[in-house]
Scaffold this active site. Structure first.
Site, mmCIF file in Angstrom:
data_model
loop_
_atom_site.group_PDB
_atom_site.id
_atom_site.type_symbol
_atom_site.label_atom_id
_atom_site.label_comp_id
_atom_site.label_asym_id
_atom_site.label_seq_id
_atom_site.Cartn_x
_atom_site.Cartn_y
_atom_site.Cartn_z
ATOM 1 C CG ASN A 149 -0.299 -0.058 2.517
ATOM 2 O OD1 ASN A 149 0.723 -0.717 2.683
ATOM 3 N ND2 ASN A 149 -0.864 0.618 3.494
ATOM 4 N N GLY A 225 1.815 -6.006 7.184
ATOM 5 C CA GLY A 225 0.915 -6.645 6.236
ATOM 6 C C GLY A 225 -0.339 -7.124 6.934
ATOM 7 C CB SER A 226 -2.887 -9.556 5.879
ATOM 8 O OG SER A 226 -2.216 -10.802 5.821
ATOM 9 C CD GLU A 247 1.240 -1.425 10.885
ATOM 10 O OE1 GLU A 247 0.036 -1.640 11.160
ATOM 11 O OE2 GLU A 247 1.619 -1.015 9.792
ATOM 12 C CB CYS A 281 -2.788 -0.065 8.199
ATOM 13 S SG CYS A 281 -1.309 0.883 8.623
ATOM 14 C CD GLU A 459 7.430 -1.196 12.172
ATOM 15 O OE1 GLU A 459 6.797 -0.332 11.543
ATOM 16 O OE2 GLU A 459 7.794 -2.269 11.666
#
Length: 478
Positions: A149, A225-226, A247, A281, A459
């Site tokens: 993304n 990611g997912s 994340e 996200c 992060e």
């Protein structure tokens, strides 16, 4: 059509199996490139290069590492036009968005951590007859896996702190959007990054991403990611005692009280709902509005949404570009259909469209849905597209119950002029980030991450530097 290459031991190279994956331009559905379909053999080559480079890189002075990283940051800035064009073609996002946000942030990631490492201090604790001092040492070879993304934006967000702290890196960009990672390889070569310090492998997550996760020599995995893939990584990496930073997804609430700055809220809510085609996200996909302003908000929000231009990402007037892939396009459309089946009413959008000259691209109108239960599938599962739901509420207690009702907990946006409410609500929200009277207002020094199914670890800033290092305490008796 260009064939991208892996970046191993300071050189660009074809995959050992000579196998490639098609890369599509979402705006027209055409293949624009092919990326390596890397194998375990390619991973071993990258690992050997990273392992061989580790001793010298980890012992390179902080000043020298910082200098090289600043050079990379400058080169990214100088390549703004080329990188932004590649990002837009690869991802489908508006070119202006890539120029304004994605590429500048990629440069800033390298610049920030180049400076941050020079301020990363150790600690000492004195006893009556001894002194303790704590040092932080790099882990070794680490793995970074980034999503499609915000391709270069999030790729560099992981690589930069790993390199700054003296680790060597094997990094895998999404196979859906690999182009700017390939261009970054060229930048690193030109900037004089020593061979083997950064290695970039292209390929599928199921194949090369999984191989990175189970590799005995890779000491940590930083993944964005997912939630589904994050769970698989945790299942494999945790028993191996690897450090993991995950994340993952979000289903973020946007809570609007009547005492907010209405005009600012409305402008910002358009962005927080539909920026990057809703494929961030942090987008606020569940909008809760205090009942006294609900009808006004609905009227104004629907009207403004219908004015948004969907179409060719290269055109300056485009607000919303193409969905990243046919697979994701189909997923988003399936959720719009699900919302109808669950009793939702489409107030705006809800349709796939075919802009003139881009009829084969993957475009969806920005969509607003009303009339759904707070705990239905549409309101609890991540759609990750230009789709939002709106719903009224009457009290703080009620909206907190709605907001905290999902398995996700990444971010929340809160609109109010009441300072006491801002503090109390922020504390009660189940999320890793709360923005009050703003959205996506990022300070790179702050911790970033979520709770529940949205992630593990943090992060950003010192949190990233701590993740990529191991703490050692040394006690010396006087």
């Amino acid at each position: 059509m260009i064939r991208l290459e892996n970046y191993i031991n300071g050189e660009l190279c074809k995959p050992t199996g000579n196998s490639f994956l098609d890369v599509f331009d979402p705006s027209n559905g055409k293949v624009i490139a092919q990326a390596p379909d890397s194998s375990e053999q390619d991973l071993e080559m990258a690992y050997d290069a990273a392992q061989n480079a580790y001793k010298d890189w980890s012992s390179t002075s902080i000043q020298e590492r910082s200098k090289i990283m600043l050079k990379i940051a400058g080169a990214i800035e100088d390549s703004l036009e080329e990188l932004a064009l590649a990002e837009s073609m690869d991802n489908g996002k508006p070119l202006l968005l890539a120029k304004k946000v994605d590429i500048p942030r990629a440069s800033e990631n390298f610049r920030f951590f180049a400076h941050a490492i020079t301020q990363f201090s150790s600690e000492s604790h004195e006893m009556t007859n001894a002194i303790n001092y704590t040092i932080r040492q790099p882990l070794g070879v680490v793995g970074c896996i980034s999503p499609w993304n915000l391709p270069l934006y999030l790729f560099t967000w992981k690589i930069a702190p790993a390199l700054a702290t003296g680790n060597t890196v094997i990094a895998k960009p999404s196979e859906v959007t690999p182009y700017t990672a390939y261009l970054l390889s060229k930048i690193c070569i030109a900037a004089g990054l020593p061979k083997g310090v950064l290695n970039i492998l292209h390929g599928s997550g199921a194949k090369i991403g999984a191989a990175m996760t189970i590799h005995q020599g890779i000491k940590a995995i930083s993944f964005t990611g997912s939630t589904r893939v994050g769970k698989e990584i945790a299942k494999v990496a945790s028993p191996m005692f690897k450090k993991i930073s995950l994340e993952m997804g979000g289903k973020n609430p946007n809570i609007i009280f009547a005492d907010c700055n209405y005009d600012l809220m409305l402008r910002t809510t358009l962005m927080s709902s539909f920026s990057n085609q809703g494929q961030i996200c942090l987008c606020g996909s569940r909008i809760f509005i205090e009942r006294s302003i609900y009808d006004k908000f609905k009227h104004d929000f629907v009207r403004a949404t219908k004015l948004m231009q969907v179409g060719d990402p290269m055109k300056a007037e485009t607000d919303i570009g193409a969905i990243v892939s046919k697979q994701h396009f189909d997923k988003i459309n399936s959720y719009i259909q699900l919302a109808k089946e669950e009793g939702g009413t489409i107030l705006a959008g809800g349709n796939a469209i075919k802009p003139e000259g881009k009829e084969n691209g993957w475009y969806i109108q920005p969509t607003i849905i009303e009339g759904l239960a707070f705990n239905c599938r549409t309101n609890t599962e991540e759609i990750f597209g230009p789709v939002v739901t709106i719903m009224p509420f009457d009290s703080e207690e009620e909206v907190l119950r709605y907001a905290n009702s999902t398995d996700y907990g990444l971010s929340c946006t809160l609109w109010t002029g009441d300072l006491s409410r801002a503090h109390s609500m922020s504390k009660a929200i189940h999320s890793g980030i709360v923005w009050v009277n703003t959205w996506l207002h990022r300070d790179l020094r702050t911790p970033f991450g979520g709770v529940k199914n949205s992630g593990v670890g943090r992060e950003g800033g010192l949190e990233a530097l701590r993740f990529f290092t191991e703490t050692k305490n040394i006690c010396i008796k006087y």
